[in-house]
Design a protein around this motif. Structure first.
Motif, mmCIF file in Angstrom:
data_model
loop_
_atom_site.group_PDB
_atom_site.id
_atom_site.type_symbol
_atom_site.label_atom_id
_atom_site.label_comp_id
_atom_site.label_asym_id
_atom_site.label_seq_id
_atom_site.Cartn_x
_atom_site.Cartn_y
_atom_site.Cartn_z
ATOM 1 N N ASP A 241 35.441 31.258 47.030
ATOM 2 C CA ASP A 241 34.490 31.520 45.946
ATOM 3 C C ASP A 241 33.688 32.735 46.417
ATOM 4 N N ASP A 252 31.448 36.388 40.219
ATOM 5 C CA ASP A 252 31.393 35.064 40.859
ATOM 6 C C ASP A 252 32.704 34.360 40.520
ATOM 7 N N GLU A 411 37.296 29.499 38.863
ATOM 8 C CA GLU A 411 36.086 30.029 38.232
ATOM 9 C C GLU A 411 36.321 31.439 37.709
HETATM 10 MN MN MN Z 1 31.230 30.671 42.449
#
Ligand code: MN
Ligand code: GLY
Ligand code: MN
Length: 430
Positions: A241, A252, A411
């Protein structure tokens, strides 16, 4: 997108900011606003400072994340003025200023002192920034209502901001590709972090947040913060991440990669990826973000049932009885912008079934959000499930086997458009 085109949009961004700030000032009875970029505090009992990243509203105007002790003065009906701290100093360098169009819009002055610059004709003045840096400044310090109004100016991104976020996505994906290759080549968490930094040309301290790089069980710690220098004997999974900051704007992104021979885990990664893409497809104006969070729980329930990890319970009852929360304990995401968890997302508290949700608003054009479902094997959350009233529904041997893979998170960063969404991450992966 050429750099020239991006820069040409910077002036529109500043004109829009001037309008939004003038309205925020007028609504709150102020004539001008001084914004402190801030300064890195020193570590307690030490002569070393923490690494500096500047205050959000300062970056919103200038994009300059590394300028300490700078001041920006925004006035109703006048050009903004920026004081840059440029002392004669043979210990430290002054950061260089990129040649960018914003300097046509903002008057730049050099400043030798850290203190507040002399201001004339301020009218009613407010000053915002880290209170530790505001000592001696005239005017009202960090007035609540005005701060809320200033935060609100960051909710609907201008075209320029969306292009900056898109750039930050493209840059981070170069790092994610390098990280994946390093993992498949047998590198340690530390080695993967070096590969990420090299590919993104960004040192760890300048990243928007500490990159999370977890192999095997470490992938099951949501914000795992260490880097082992030794690779595990059997690399089973990588969760990374990590983002990039570009002209102040953050990406992100999380990707999970199964190790060689991890067929069952690989199928789960694929399944969660499909769930995640369906959730991204829900993003459009008028949608309540909480509904995307709830849909994510339905998706996790369907996966648990399809793989046989949980059986004899309907998807709805898995969600209602908290089974899915044991596997997916965090929120579906948050606003993204100058800060990785960008401001103004929670005018109302999250509901009881989503206590960690960082965004409780309806989606509108210009908002940028993350969509980040997860499915983890976290011993402290699974233990009560395996020993409680629902134990007979849980396939313990399968969970035991998968526990060594830690978990999965996927994500993306998604911008809300007039009619739907633009997935800034997936478009850069193509
Ligand atoms: Mn993240
Ligand atoms: N990287 C922290 C988060 O995804 O919210
Ligand atoms: Mn996130």
């Amino acid at each position: 997108m050429s750099d020239q085109y991006l820069l040409s949009r910077q002036l529109d961004h500043l004109a829009e900011l001037q309008t939004r700030y003038e309205r925020a000032l007028a609504d709150n009875g102020y004539d001008s606003l001084l914004i402190a970029s801030g300064a890195a505090p020193y570590r307690y009992g030490d002569d070393q400072a923490w690494h500096f990243q500047g205050y959000g509203p300062f970056l919103h105007w200038t994009g300059l994340a590394g300028q300490e002790n700078a001041w920006l003065w925004v006035r109703r009906g006048e050009k903004p003025v920026l004081w840059l701290y440029q002392p004669v100093d043979f210990w430290h360098a002054s950061p260089s200023l990129p040649e960018e169009p914003w300097q046509q819009f903002i008057e730049v002055r050099s400043h030798q002192e850290k203190d507040v610059p002399d201001l004339e004709n301020t009218g009613r003045l407010a000053v915002i920034g880290d209170p530790a840096c505001l000592g001696g400044a005239p005017g009202d310090h960090n007035p609540d209502e005005l701060l809320r109004a200033v935060e609100e100016t960051r909710v609907h991104k201008t075209g320029y901001e969306i292009e900056c976020l898109a750039f930050a996505n493209r840059a981070a994906l170069r790092g994610h590709r390098a990280a994946r290759e390093a993992f498949l080549a047998g590198e340690s968490e530390f080695g993967i972090s070096l590969a990420y930094q090299l590919a993104t040309q960004q040192r760890e301290a300048d990243a928007p947040y500490h990159s999370i790089i977890g192999l095997n069980e470490h992938a099951g710690t949501l914000h795992y913060q260490y880097y082992d220098t030794k690779a595990p004997a059997r690399p089973r999974s990588l969760l990374i991440d990590a983002g990039v900051r570009f002209r102040g704007y953050c990406s992100d992104i999380t990707r999970t990669t199964p190790g060689e021979g991890e067929g069952r885990f690989g199928a789960l990664v694929h399944g969660l990826d499909q769930v995640q893409q369906r959730l991204c497809d829900m993003v459009k104006p008028g949608v309540d973000y909480i509904d995307i969070h709830r849909k994510a729980h339905q998706g996790v329930a369907a996966l648990l049932s399809a793989t046989g990890m949980v059986s004899g319970l309907s998807d709805d009852s898995m969600v209602e009885q908290g089974v899915t929360r044991a596997f997916f304990p965090h929120g579906i995401g948050h606003y993204l912008g100058i800060q990785v968890h960008d401001v103004a997302g929670k005018p109302t508290a999250p509901p009881a079934d989503a206590p960690f949700l960082r965004l409780t608003r309806k989606l509108e054009e210009g908002m940028v959000v993350t969509i980040e479902p997860g499915l983890y094997f976290i011993p402290s959350l699974l233990q009560p499930l395996m020993e409680g009233a629902l134990a007979k529904h849980v396939n313990k041997s399968m969970l035991e086997e998968l526990r060594g893979c830690g978990g999965i998170r996927i994500e993306d960063n998604v911008a809300v458009t007039g009619t739907g969404a633009r997935n800034l991450t997936r478009e850069a992966e193509l």
